[in-house]
Write a protein that holds these residues in place. Structure first.
Motif, PDB file in Angstrom:
ATOM      1  N   ARG A  62       0.857  -1.191   0.000  1.00 12.74           N
ATOM      2  CA  ARG A  62       0.000   0.000   0.000  1.00 12.74           C
ATOM      3  C   ARG A  62       0.889   1.235   0.000  1.00 12.74           C
ATOM      4  O   ARG A  62       1.803   1.351   0.807  1.00 12.74           O
ATOM      5  CB  ARG A  62      -0.891  -0.008   1.244  1.00 12.74           C
ATOM      6  N   ASP A  65      -0.107   7.329  -1.267  1.00 11.50           N
ATOM      7  CA  ASP A  65      -1.273   7.976  -1.891  1.00 11.50           C
ATOM      8  C   ASP A  65      -2.525   7.096  -1.839  1.00 11.50           C
ATOM      9  O   ASP A  65      -3.562   7.449  -2.416  1.00 11.50           O
ATOM     10  CB  ASP A  65      -0.961   8.360  -3.344  1.00 11.50           C
ATOM     11  N   SER A  67      -2.871   4.157  -3.169  1.00  7.95           N
ATOM     12  CA  SER A  67      -2.916   3.147  -4.234  1.00  7.95           C
ATOM     13  C   SER A  67      -2.231   1.874  -3.735  1.00  7.95           C
ATOM     14  O   SER A  67      -1.493   1.894  -2.743  1.00  7.95           O
ATOM     15  CB  SER A  67      -2.242   3.662  -5.507  1.00  7.95           C
ATOM     16  N   ARG A  69      -0.130  -1.797  -4.930  1.00  7.83           N
ATOM     17  CA  ARG A  69       0.552  -2.574  -5.975  1.00  7.83           C
ATOM     18  C   ARG A  69       0.514  -4.045  -5.566  1.00  7.83           C
ATOM     19  O   ARG A  69       0.957  -4.402  -4.467  1.00  7.83           O
ATOM     20  CB  ARG A  69       2.008  -2.122  -6.109  1.00  7.83           C
ATOM     21  N   GLN A  89     -11.272  -0.711  -3.383  1.00 10.02           N
ATOM     22  CA  GLN A  89     -10.306  -1.771  -3.741  1.00 10.02           C
ATOM     23  C   GLN A  89     -10.734  -3.133  -3.195  1.00 10.02           C
ATOM     24  O   GLN A  89     -10.288  -4.175  -3.683  1.00 10.02           O
ATOM     25  CB  GLN A  89      -8.926  -1.436  -3.157  1.00 10.02           C
ATOM     26  N   HIS A 169      -1.986  -2.675 -10.428  1.00 13.80           N
ATOM     27  CA  HIS A 169      -2.065  -1.458  -9.608  1.00 13.80           C
ATOM     28  C   HIS A 169      -3.522  -1.059  -9.416  1.00 13.80           C
ATOM     29  O   HIS A 169      -4.265  -0.933 -10.396  1.00 13.80           O
ATOM     30  CB  HIS A 169      -1.322  -0.307 -10.288  1.00 13.80           C
ATOM     31  N   LEU A 170      -3.907  -0.852  -8.165  1.00 15.50           N
ATOM     32  CA  LEU A 170      -5.266  -0.387  -7.861  1.00 15.50           C
ATOM     33  C   LEU A 170      -5.179   1.067  -7.415  1.00 15.50           C
ATOM     34  O   LEU A 170      -4.467   1.371  -6.446  1.00 15.50           O
ATOM     35  CB  LEU A 170      -5.889  -1.222  -6.736  1.00 15.50           C
ATOM     36  N   PRO A 171      -5.886   1.970  -8.100  1.00 15.58           N
ATOM     37  CA  PRO A 171      -5.844   3.375  -7.664  1.00 15.58           C
ATOM     38  C   PRO A 171      -6.537   3.527  -6.315  1.00 15.58           C
ATOM     39  O   PRO A 171      -7.343   2.680  -5.921  1.00 15.58           O
ATOM     40  CB  PRO A 171      -6.619   4.103  -8.766  1.00 15.58           C
ATOM     41  N   ALA A 172      -6.227   4.632  -5.626  1.00 17.51           N
ATOM     42  CA  ALA A 172      -6.815   4.846  -4.301  1.00 17.51           C
ATOM     43  C   ALA A 172      -8.331   4.990  -4.406  1.00 17.51           C
ATOM     44  O   ALA A 172      -9.080   4.463  -3.590  1.00 17.51           O
ATOM     45  CB  ALA A 172      -6.216   6.089  -3.672  1.00 17.51           C
TER      46      ALA A 172
END
Ligand SMILES: Cc1cc2nc3c(=O)[nH]c(=O)nc-3n(C[C@H](O)[C@H](O)[C@H](O)COP(=O)(O)OP(=O)(O)OC[C@H]3O[C@@H](n4cnc5c(N)ncnc54)[C@H](O)[C@@H]3O)c2cc1C
Length: 285
Positions: A62, A65, A67, A69, A89, A169-172
Motif C-alpha cells: 500500500r 497515496d 494506491s 501494488r 479496492q 495497480h489499484l488506484p486509491a
C-alpha cells in the motif's frame, strides 16, 4: 513426447528474455491451470519459465497515496486476506476470496489468472470495476494498461509475445467508496455463471460515483458508461437499477456453455446487477 526444460530465472527481465527467445516456452506461475492443461495434453510447451525465484514479484504494497501494488505472483489466498486493500479496492479482495477452493487459492496467482483470461474468472470484472492498471514487462521495457484494455477477447489479452504481467495497480479511488463482488455459480467453488463487481460511492443517500463490471457473460468484462450514468445522481431506485441492468444485458455477448445458456445469462444480468448494487448500498450506509 519429451519433458519441457525448466528455467528458474531470478529476474523478470531474464524471464522475459527466455520467453522471447523461445515462442513455444510458457511461463509458470502457480501452475493451477497450466499444469492441469499439460497433464491433459492440451498444451505441450518446449520449456517452462518459472517465476518463483524472482524477488519482489509476490506481495501487496500500500502506497502513501492510497494506491496498492499487487505483485503478479501474489497468491489468491494472500489477496483474499489482505488488510492493505481498502474502500473500493476491496472488490478485488472479495473476488479473490470466492475463487474455487482453498487448494486453488493457495496455488493460483493474480498474474497467472489474468494472463490466462478465462472469461469466467473472478478477477477480470473486479479489476475493471476497480479501474486497475496492469504493469507489463517485455523486451521493449515496461508499460501500463487499463484492465479494461488488457482483456481483449475470449482467453486473449494485450500481452505481446515474450511479455509478462509484472504487477497489478489499484488506484486509491474515493475513500468513501464501497466495493462489492457478487458471483452466481452453480455450486460453491465453481467458475462464475455470471458475476457483477461494483464500486459505489454514496453521499446523503445519492449515488455520486459507480463502476459496474459484469463477468462471465462475454469474451471480456462488460462495463458501460451509459449504464453508470443512469445511476449517478439517483437514489439507486428500482427504475434506475432496472434501466442500468437492461443496458448491461444488451451490451453483454454471452454464449451457451455447460454452466448456462446465453438466454439465461441475459435474463440474470439485470437481477444480479440490482442485487449487487443494493448490497453495496447497504454496506455504504
Ligand atoms: C479446479 C480449478 C478451479 C478454478 N476455479 C476458479 C474460479 O472459480 N475462479 C477463478 O477466477 N479462477 C479459477 N481457477 C483458476 C485459478 O484461479 C488459477 O490460479 C489461474 O487461472 C491461473 O493462475 P496460476 O498462477 O496457477 O497460473 P499458471 O497455471 O501457472 O499459468 C496460467 C497461464 O498464465 C500464464 N502466466 C502465468 N503467470 C504469468 C505472468 N505473470 N505473465 C504472463 N503470463 C503468465 C502461463 O504461461 C499460463 O499460460 C480454477 C482453477 C482450477 C485448477
Amino acid at each position: 513426447m519429451s519433458a519441457p526444460l525448466l528455467h528458474m530465472p531470478d529476474s523478470l527481465k531474464e524471464a522475459a528474455r527466455l520467453l522471447a527467445a523461445d515462442p513455444e516456452a510458457k511461463c509458470l506461475a502457480g501452475g493451477a491451470t497450466l499444469v492441469a492443461m499439460m497433464n491433459a495434453g492440451l498444451v505441450q510447451p518446449s520449456a517452462l519459465v518459472s517465476l518463483r525465484k524472482i524477488e519482489g514479484l509476490a506481495g501487496i504494497e500500500r502506497r502513501a497515496d492510497g494506491s496498492v501494488r499487487i505483485g503478479a505472483m501474489t497468491r489468491h489466498r494472500i489477496t483474499a486476506n489482505s488488510s492493505e486493500l481498502a474502500a473500493g479496492q476491496t472488490v478485488v479482495k472479495q473476488a479473490a476470496s470466492v475463487i474455487a477452493n482453498p487448494p486453488v487459492r493457495n496455488m493460483g496467482t493474480m498474474g497467472g489468472s489474468i494472463a490466462f483470461a478465462d472469461p469466467g474468472a473472478d478477477y477480470p470484472p473486479a479489476l475493471v470495476a476497480a479501474d486497475a492498471e496492469i504493469e507489463l514487462l517485455g523486451g521493449g521495457g515496461t508499460r501500463r494498461l487499463k484492465a479494461a484494455e488488457f482483456f481483449t477477447d475470449w482467453y486473449q489479452t494485450a500481452l505481446e509475445p515474450g511479455e509478462l504481467v509484472a504487477a497489478i495497480h489499484l488506484p486509491a479511488g474515493d475513500a468513501r467508496a464501497i466495493g462489492h463482488y457478487d458471483k452466481l455459480a452453480r455450486v460453491e467453488g465453481d467458475y462464475a455463471t455470471a458475476s457483477v463487481a461494483v464500486v459505489l460511492t454514496l453521499a446523503g443517500g445519492i449515488c455520486t460515483g459507480i463502476a459496474i463490471a459484469v463477468g462471465a457473460c462475454g469474451p471480456k468484462p462488460v462495463r458501460l458508461a451509459e449504464a453508470e450514468r443512469k445511476l449517478i445522481g439517483s437514489e439507486l431506485d428500482d427504475a434506475s437499477l432496472a434501466a442500468a441492468g437492461v443496458l448491461l444485458a444488451d451490451a453483454a455477448d454471452p454464449v451457451d456453455d455447460v454452466r448456462a445458456s446465453a438466454d439465461y445469462r441475459r435474463l440474470v444480468i439485470p437481477r444480479l446487477v440490482r442485487r449487487a448494487v443494493r448490497a453495496a448500498r447497504a454496506l455504504a450506509r
